[in-house]
Design a protein around this motif. Structure first.
Motif, PDB file in Angstrom:
ATOM      1  N   UNK A 107      20.872   1.552 -19.830  1.00 57.64           N
ATOM      2  CA  UNK A 107      21.683   1.561 -21.022  1.00 57.64           C
ATOM      3  C   UNK A 107      20.829   2.101 -22.119  1.00 57.64           C
ATOM      4  N   UNK A 108      21.193   2.823 -23.055  1.00 54.45           N
ATOM      5  CA  UNK A 108      20.317   3.317 -24.128  1.00 54.45           C
ATOM      6  C   UNK A 108      21.096   2.911 -25.524  1.00 54.45           C
ATOM      7  N   UNK A 109      20.610   1.948 -26.324  1.00 50.27           N
ATOM      8  CA  UNK A 109      21.006   1.455 -27.495  1.00 50.27           C
ATOM      9  C   UNK A 109      20.374   2.288 -28.464  1.00 50.27           C
ATOM     10  N   UNK A 110      21.204   2.894 -29.308  1.00 51.00           N
ATOM     11  CA  UNK A 110      20.682   3.766 -30.554  1.00 51.00           C
ATOM     12  C   UNK A 110      21.337   2.900 -31.916  1.00 51.00           C
ATOM     13  N   UNK A 111      20.311   2.327 -32.900  1.00 50.18           N
ATOM     14  CA  UNK A 111      20.967   1.681 -33.981  1.00 50.18           C
ATOM     15  C   UNK A 111      20.319   2.471 -35.293  1.00 50.18           C
ATOM     16  N   UNK A 112      21.248   2.991 -35.879  1.00 49.02           N
ATOM     17  CA  UNK A 112      20.875   3.904 -36.759  1.00 49.02           C
ATOM     18  C   UNK A 112      21.697   3.715 -38.263  1.00 49.02           C
ATOM     19  N   UNK A 113      21.025   4.230 -39.272  1.00 50.84           N
ATOM     20  CA  UNK A 113      22.081   4.278 -40.647  1.00 50.84           C
ATOM     21  C   UNK A 113      22.228   5.792 -40.793  1.00 50.84           C
ATOM     22  N   UNK A 114      23.427   5.974 -41.327  1.00 52.96           N
ATOM     23  CA  UNK A 114      23.856   7.327 -41.386  1.00 52.96           C
ATOM     24  C   UNK A 114      24.581   7.719 -42.906  1.00 52.96           C
ATOM     25  N   UNK A 115      24.423   8.626 -43.407  1.00 52.15           N
ATOM     26  CA  UNK A 115      24.725   8.691 -45.089  1.00 52.15           C
ATOM     27  C   UNK A 115      26.335   8.860 -44.680  1.00 52.15           C
ATOM     28  N   UNK A 116      26.941   9.439 -43.705  1.00 53.12           N
ATOM     29  CA  UNK A 116      28.267   9.608 -43.358  1.00 53.12           C
ATOM     30  C   UNK A 116      29.260   8.480 -43.418  1.00 53.12           C
TER      31      UNK A 116
END
Length: 199
Positions: A107-116
């Motif tokens: 499992x790959x968890x990607x945590x990010x903030x996105x302007x949208x």
């Protein structure tokens, strides 16, 4: 046995719990970190690591970046991981997955903030599965995928690693980084670890 997502309905619960989800070939991967002041939003996705008989991978690519990615996408409501896997692979590549070959990779968890999304931690939970598949039809891309010009490519693991590293040198793309992490994990596996029945 080759299956589409429709043929799997009603049966993939058992498959997902007893076979595809019982072991992981590599440790889970986490990319990014949550901002404690942000709200959380989750996306669940399934992605296929299609390994061919000669050890190459069937992947997808776009003309804009030239990256190599793993076919897959977000789950629809009520779908199991494996149902999503079969549907997305058929849509993006025209390939049917061999049900008996499916093994959970990680499992790959990607945590990010996105302007949208504003002040939101976007958690993308990606279940990666190793499998075999064969060409059965043409692609069935949605409008967004077609606009990106998604195509199918056959490449070695090392070729895909080198290409994605070059793409990231030109600017960060989270999906390229995500798939590069998985490709590097694959470099550390022996063929008999991916498919013991082949050896």
């Amino acid at each position: 046995k080759l299956v589409s997502s429709k043929r799997q309905r009603g049966r993939t619960g058992k498959l997902g719990q007893e076979k595809a989800l019982t072991r992981m070939l590599v440790p889970d991967i986490v990319i990014g970190a949550a901002d404690q002041g942000f709200a959380d939003r989750y996306q669940d996705a399934s992605r296929a690591v299609i390994v061919n008989a000669d050890g190459t991978l069937t992947m997808i690519t776009t003309p804009q970046y030239g990256e190599f990615g793993f076919p897959g996408g977000r789950k629809n409501p009520g779908e199991s991981d494996v149902e999503t896997l079969a549907r997305e692979v058929l849509e993006e590549t025209g390939f049917l997955i061999a049900e008996e070959s499916i093994e959970r990779l990680c499992t790959v968890e990607v945590v990010r903030q996105h302007e949208r999304f504003g002040a939101v931690n976007l958690h993308q939970m990606n279940s990666f599965f190793v499998c075999e598949a064969r060409k059965a039809a043409g692609q069935h891309l949605d409008a967004r995928e077609a606009a990106h010009g998604i195509d199918v490519a056959t490449v070695s693991i090392d070729q895909a690693v080198r290409r994605n590293e070059r793409v990231l040198e030109g600017g960060y793309r989270f999906w390229v980084d995500r798939d590069l992490h998985v490709l590097r994990a694959l470099q550390g596996l022996r063929p008999d670890e991916l498919f013991p029945a082949r050896t």
